[in-house]
Write a protein that holds these residues in place. Structure first.
Motif, PDB file in Angstrom:
ATOM      1  N   ASP A  25     -18.753   2.651   1.661  1.00  0.00           N
ATOM      2  CA  ASP A  25     -17.816   1.358   1.382  1.00  0.00           C
ATOM      3  C   ASP A  25     -17.406   1.743  -0.114  1.00  0.00           C
ATOM      4  N   CYS A  38     -15.394  -0.607  -3.395  1.00  0.00           N
ATOM      5  CA  CYS A  38     -15.174  -2.113  -3.906  1.00  0.00           C
ATOM      6  C   CYS A  38     -14.225  -2.185  -4.907  1.00  0.00           C
ATOM      7  N   ASP A  58     -17.037 -15.834   0.762  1.00  0.00           N
ATOM      8  CA  ASP A  58     -16.695 -15.966   2.148  1.00  0.00           C
ATOM      9  C   ASP A  58     -16.662 -17.463   2.589  1.00  0.00           C
ATOM     10  N   GLY A 106     -20.213  -2.888   4.805  1.00  0.00           N
ATOM     11  CA  GLY A 106     -19.196  -3.552   4.832  1.00  0.00           C
ATOM     12  C   GLY A 106     -19.521  -4.758   4.195  1.00  0.00           C
ATOM     13  N   LEU A 107     -20.518  -5.041   3.305  1.00  0.00           N
ATOM     14  CA  LEU A 107     -20.959  -5.952   2.685  1.00  0.00           C
ATOM     15  C   LEU A 107     -20.932  -5.787   1.278  1.00  0.00           C
ATOM     16  N   GLN A 130     -18.229 -10.444   2.158  1.00  0.00           N
ATOM     17  CA  GLN A 130     -17.162  -9.545   2.127  1.00  0.00           C
ATOM     18  C   GLN A 130     -16.279  -9.787   0.799  1.00  0.00           C
ATOM     19  N   LYS A 143     -13.804  -7.471  -3.900  1.00  0.00           N
ATOM     20  CA  LYS A 143     -13.739  -7.171  -2.423  1.00  0.00           C
ATOM     21  C   LYS A 143     -14.352  -5.818  -2.108  1.00  0.00           C
ATOM     22  N   ARG A 152     -14.525  -1.289   3.509  1.00  0.00           N
ATOM     23  CA  ARG A 152     -15.814  -0.507   4.439  1.00  0.00           C
ATOM     24  C   ARG A 152     -15.165   0.560   4.828  1.00  0.00           C
TER      25      ARG A 152
END
Length: 209
Positions: free
Chosen positions: A38, A40, A95, A129-130, A168, A196, A199
């Motif tokens: 990922d 960011c 989120d 993805g986090l 996310q 953000k 992913r």
């Protein structure tokens, strides 16, 4: 992306197993494997390891504007800054979940560690993805000193001083100008900070297992 560990702490290179030696990292360019991780962004500015708001951002900013480098440089500047540090209040949205905290640090992590094996977000993963959000709450400053050992054995998330979340998208609102770091690069900013995760968006050369 290939990584050469030419920084001060080299936390991301250490986490990937590249070590601190540039010669070893160059060898990995020929013998390593390609992994997908990922990436960011903070207000559209890319980062791959860690971004933080608060005290760690302040120290990164001071290091950037100082001739001091290395582990003892970080220790010296941290001790100098700690005595007069005022705990800011941040509004943090994750989120859709909104909290407000007086805290010393809010770390928004893609990977677990700063340089020198200093684990700030031990449960962060590069490919889930986090974003891992680690909040170190306001407390008497002596308590931080007695909790430093947790950053080296991967148990910081078990401390009563710490809250952790996964999201996310993260937005941090600060009332005043605030120090921030992005992969160790410190600066001062004002206004909303929007983090953000993208992913599996970056291929990186890393050592083979």
């Amino acid at each position: 992306m290939a990584i050469l560990p030419a920084g001060s702490g080299n936390g991301f290179a250490m986490y990937l197993g590249l070590g601190r030696k540039i010669e070893k990292a160059i060898q990995v360019l020929n013998s390593g494997q390609v992994i997908t991780i990922d990436s960011c962004t903070l207000n559209k500015r890319p980062y791959f390891n860690l971004a933080g708001v608060g005290f760690d951002g302040l120290i990164a900013y001071k290091i950037k504007n100082s001739k001091i480098r290395g582990l003892w440089g970080y220790v010296k500047l941290s001790l100098q800054a700690a005595f007069g540090y005022q705990f800011p209040r941040y509004k943090i949205s994750m989120d859709g979940k909104v909290i407000e905290r007086d805290c010393i640090v809010v770390e928004v992590a893609n990977a677990p560690m700063f340089g020198y094996n200093f684990l700030i977000a031990p449960q962060a993963k590069l490919n889930d993805g986090l974003l891992e959000v680690v909040i170190i709450k306001k407390a008497p400053k002596w308590r931080y000193l007695f909790s430093i050992w947790r950053f080296f054995n991967g148990s910081v998330h078990k401390s009563s001083l710490v809250e952790r979340y996964s999201a996310q998208e993260v937005k941090i609102e600060a009332q005043d100008r605030t120090p921030v770091h992005v992969d160790g690069e410190g600066f001062l900013t004002q206004g909303d900070l929007l983090f953000k995760v993208n992913r599996l968006s970056l291929q990186v050369i890393s050592p083979t297992n």
